[in-house]
Design an enzyme around this catalytic site. Structure first.
Site, PDB file in Angstrom:
ATOM      1  N   LYS A  22       0.836  -1.211   0.000  1.00 57.27           N
ATOM      2  CA  LYS A  22       0.000   0.000   0.000  1.00 57.27           C
ATOM      3  C   LYS A  22       0.868   1.258   0.000  1.00 57.27           C
ATOM      4  O   LYS A  22       0.670   2.176  -0.791  1.00 57.27           O
ATOM      5  CB  LYS A  22      -0.879   0.011   1.245  1.00 57.27           C
ATOM      6  N   ASN A  23       1.885   1.280   0.858  1.00 56.17           N
ATOM      7  CA  ASN A  23       2.674   2.500   1.025  1.00 56.17           C
ATOM      8  C   ASN A  23       3.685   2.725  -0.087  1.00 56.17           C
ATOM      9  O   ASN A  23       4.367   3.752  -0.109  1.00 56.17           O
ATOM     10  CB  ASN A  23       3.351   2.500   2.392  1.00 56.17           C
ATOM     11  N   ARG A  97      -4.186  10.850   4.576  1.00 55.36           N
ATOM     12  CA  ARG A  97      -3.065  11.790   4.674  1.00 55.36           C
ATOM     13  C   ARG A  97      -2.092  11.635   3.522  1.00 55.36           C
ATOM     14  O   ARG A  97      -1.458  12.587   3.086  1.00 55.36           O
ATOM     15  CB  ARG A  97      -2.277  11.511   5.946  1.00 55.36           C
ATOM     16  N   PRO A 127       2.758  15.892  11.407  1.00 55.86           N
ATOM     17  CA  PRO A 127       3.209  17.144  10.786  1.00 55.86           C
ATOM     18  C   PRO A 127       3.722  16.952   9.367  1.00 55.86           C
ATOM     19  O   PRO A 127       4.091  15.842   8.980  1.00 55.86           O
ATOM     20  CB  PRO A 127       4.340  17.596  11.711  1.00 55.86           C
ATOM     21  N   ASP A 129       5.879  19.630   8.197  1.00 60.18           N
ATOM     22  CA  ASP A 129       6.842  20.736   8.117  1.00 60.18           C
ATOM     23  C   ASP A 129       8.069  20.385   7.275  1.00 60.18           C
ATOM     24  O   ASP A 129       8.590  21.230   6.534  1.00 60.18           O
ATOM     25  CB  ASP A 129       7.258  21.177   9.518  1.00 60.18           C
TER      26      ASP A 129
HETATM   27  C1  EPZ Z   1       4.552   6.774   6.434  1.00 62.85           C
HETATM   28  O1  EPZ Z   1       3.826   7.842   6.985  1.00 62.85           O
HETATM   29  C2  EPZ Z   1       3.580   5.595   6.338  1.00 62.85           C
HETATM   30  N1  EPZ Z   1       2.462   5.978   5.471  1.00 62.85           N
HETATM   31  C3  EPZ Z   1       3.053   5.238   7.723  1.00 62.85           C
HETATM   32  O2  EPZ Z   1       2.242   4.078   7.573  1.00 62.85           O
HETATM   33  C4  EPZ Z   1       4.245   4.887   8.613  1.00 62.85           C
HETATM   34  O3  EPZ Z   1       3.774   4.622   9.912  1.00 62.85           O
HETATM   35  C5  EPZ Z   1       5.234   6.063   8.635  1.00 62.85           C
HETATM   36  O4  EPZ Z   1       5.636   6.391   7.297  1.00 62.85           O
HETATM   37  C6  EPZ Z   1       6.490   5.739   9.433  1.00 62.85           C
HETATM   38  O5  EPZ Z   1       7.114   4.618   8.873  1.00 62.85           O
HETATM   39  C7  EPZ Z   1       2.646   5.993   4.128  1.00 62.85           C
HETATM   40  O6  EPZ Z   1       3.723   5.709   3.631  1.00 62.85           O
HETATM   41  C8  EPZ Z   1       1.453   6.353   3.309  1.00 62.85           C
HETATM   42  P1  EPZ Z   1       6.808  10.034   8.350  1.00 62.85           P
HETATM   43  P2  EPZ Z   1       4.468   9.338   6.973  1.00 62.85           P
HETATM   44  O7  EPZ Z   1       6.707  11.305   7.609  1.00 62.85           O
HETATM   45  O8  EPZ Z   1       5.300   9.510   5.756  1.00 62.85           O
HETATM   46  C9  EPZ Z   1       7.742  13.068  11.857  1.00 62.85           C
HETATM   47  C10 EPZ Z   1       0.317   2.765   7.775  1.00 62.85           C
HETATM   48  O9  EPZ Z   1      -0.141   2.202   8.779  1.00 62.85           O
HETATM   49  N2  EPZ Z   1       7.555  14.082  10.802  1.00 62.85           N
HETATM   50  O10 EPZ Z   1       7.862   9.037   7.967  1.00 62.85           O
HETATM   51  O11 EPZ Z   1       3.383  10.293   7.234  1.00 62.85           O
HETATM   52  C11 EPZ Z   1       6.446  12.342  12.180  1.00 62.85           C
HETATM   53  O12 EPZ Z   1       5.727  13.043  13.181  1.00 62.85           O
HETATM   54  C12 EPZ Z   1       0.838   4.174   7.873  1.00 62.85           C
HETATM   55  O13 EPZ Z   1       0.436   2.228   6.652  1.00 62.85           O
HETATM   56  C13 EPZ Z   1       7.852  15.415  11.088  1.00 62.85           C
HETATM   57  O14 EPZ Z   1       8.257  15.759  12.187  1.00 62.85           O
HETATM   58  O15 EPZ Z   1       5.422   9.279   8.242  1.00 62.85           O
HETATM   59  C14 EPZ Z   1       6.924  11.007  12.679  1.00 62.85           C
HETATM   60  O16 EPZ Z   1       7.305  11.117  14.026  1.00 62.85           O
HETATM   61  C15 EPZ Z   1       0.563   4.791   9.240  1.00 62.85           C
HETATM   62  N3  EPZ Z   1       7.675  16.341  10.098  1.00 62.85           N
HETATM   63  C16 EPZ Z   1       8.184  10.750  11.860  1.00 62.85           C
HETATM   64  O17 EPZ Z   1       8.592  12.034  11.364  1.00 62.85           O
HETATM   65  C17 EPZ Z   1       7.254  15.998   8.840  1.00 62.85           C
HETATM   66  O18 EPZ Z   1       7.135  16.885   7.960  1.00 62.85           O
HETATM   67  C18 EPZ Z   1       7.971   9.826  10.674  1.00 62.85           C
HETATM   68  O19 EPZ Z   1       6.907  10.351   9.920  1.00 62.85           O
HETATM   69  C19 EPZ Z   1       6.968  14.632   8.580  1.00 62.85           C
HETATM   70  C20 EPZ Z   1       7.134  13.690   9.567  1.00 62.85           C
END
Ligand code: EPZ
Length: 428
Positions: A22-23, A97, A127, A129
């Protein structure tokens, strides 16, 4: 509204094929916005989130044809004004999202984008950001107005660090990478996410004519090109779905083989399973997990790839809830991602949440109960708990599971589980 009714006590045995990831599919679909030519993507799972992304693409003027064999073809709509739409509406973004990944390609290909600011979810703020920081580094002018991100400008290559307080960002890396491939000049992304789904996207972009070095590493170097052509791609197997089924086998004292996934994409997970006392057998594109009659406690800390994936944290908490001894689960990615704990309590699990840690005291048995699904992976953890609990477990609001698991009840039935989907008459 549907519910899953699971009758515990069956030993799961047999082989199950995972669907496309999916991802990986979600950013791959967004990447088709970068070309005026048709693209083909194989092994696309029939999931709610994928269907939402397809609707998003159609909103943005890309025709998407699903074929019976699970592949899809995308074709930018011809005709006047077809490709002018650059608005990703709130109605769609609020349901998923990952729609945010259309921001980078729209900006790169059409010079502007208006994308609804994605909300948070049940496990806390999500977030973006870093997404905006990366796009601004490429020269985009970005503002937020009435709940929408308004981005415009001609993109130029830049060097940047994209890591955040919790490490790399998966969709943030995808967004900036998709913008950089059409930016003028060289871009270097340090602190890029190394998840297999990002690697799969980079490989698809290279097939489309992009120039990307360092694929799979935390440092991506991109030479911008003038345009990209269409390409075909087969999606990698879903490592999180694979991990979920690999837990289901030993959890029930059984023996499950998952095909269509490469063990190297689950290295940290397989090593943790061995630590817990599960026998793991690896092949080129399959993994077998066999119960040895023992489940030992352990410590799990979620980290960016290649660390233990946060998306398997809930499923492993179910496994550890019946292991011998006390385990500690630490969530370094989403410190609030413990929606499953309260529901597992209803099933007699002994778990104490202490900030970003959960202390799991292994118990001899779980007790079936009506429980509520909340987020995608927490819901999967409840299904797993139902498989091993005494009696019947009803998991309500199953639409959460349908976002990320293709026909989960059929796949579990194929392994010997007693699980049926039913209409949920009472309550939301
Ligand atoms: C992806 O989400 C996945 N979704 C999530 O899977 C997965 O849990 C996550 O990566 C972590 O592996 C998809 O790929 C569609 P991140 P994403 O940006 O990209 C922080 C599922 O169950 N962060 O890697 O949104 C954030 O808060 C889903 O399939 C910032 O601070 O996650 C987190 O602590 C749920 N600023 C960490 O980074 C930003 O701009 C990782 O987030 C972006 C993220």
């Amino acid at each position: 509204m549907d519910k899953l009714v699971v009758t515990g006590g069956k030993t799961l045995e047999g082989t199950v094929a995972v669907s496309g990831a999916k991802n990986a599919v979600l950013p791959l679909l967004a990447a088709t916005l970068l070309t005026d030519e048709p693209c083909g993507i194989e092994r696309v799972p029939d999931l709610r989130d994928v269907n939402t992304m397809i609707r998003m693409m159609e909103t943005l003027g890309v025709a998407v044809e699903r074929r019976a064999d699970g592949s899809i073809e995308t074709r930018p709509e011809a005709g006047p004004g077809a490709g002018d739409t650059t608005v990703a509406p709130y109605e769609l973004v609020k349901t998923m999202r990952a729609s945010i990944t259309v921001l980078g390609p729209l900006l790169a290909k059409r010079g502007e984008a208006r994308v609804s600011f994605p909300g948070g979810c049940v496990f806390g703020p999500r977030p973006i950001d870093l997404h905006l920081q990366g796009l601004r580094a490429l020269g985009a002018e970005i503002d937020v107005e009435a709940g929408y991100i308004e981005a415009r400008g001609k993109l130029r290559g830049a060097e940047m660090y994209l890591g955040g307080p919790c490490g790399s960002t998966v969709t943030g890396t995808a967004n900036v990478l998709m913008a950089a491939v059409l930016a003028e000049g060289r871009t270097v992304i340090d602190g890029a996410a190394c998840e297999p789904e990002v690697t799969d996207l980079a490989r698809f972009l290279v097939k489309m004519g992009a120039s990307i070095e360092g694929i799979g590493s935390p440092r991506l170097t991109i030479e911008g090109v003038r345009e990209l052509h269409g390409a075909s791609h087969r999606v990698i197997g879903d490592r999180i779905e694979a991990g979920t089924f690999l837990v289901a086998g030993p959890l029930t004292g059984g023996d499950v083989t998952v095909t269509g996934v490469e063990p190297r994409r689950l290295r940290s997970v397989l090593e943790k399973m061995r630590e817990i006392g599960i026998e793991i057998i690896e092949g080129d594109d399959f993994v077998r997990a066999r119960s040895t009659g023992v489940l030992k406690s352990t410590e799990i800390v979620t980290l960016p790839f290649p660390g233990f994936p946060t998306d398997l944290q809930a499923q492993f908490m179910t496994l550890l809830s019946i292991a011998d001894g006390i385990s500690i689960v630490t969530e370094k990615i989403y410190p609030e991602r413990f929606m499953h704990v309260a529901e597992l309590h209803r099933m007699r699990a002994k778990i104490r949440k202490e900030g970003p840690n959960a202390i799991v005291i292994g118990t001899d048995r779980l007790s079936g109960a009506p429980v509520m699904a909340s987020d995608l992976r927490a819901s999967a953890a409840l299904v797993l708990a139902g498989l091993v609990a005494d009696g019947v477990t009803e998991i309500r609001r199953v639409y959460h599971i349908d976002r990320g698991y293709e026909r989960i009840e059929e796949k579990l039935q194929g392994l010997g589980a007693t699980v049926v989907r039913a209409k949920d008459s009472d309550g939301p």
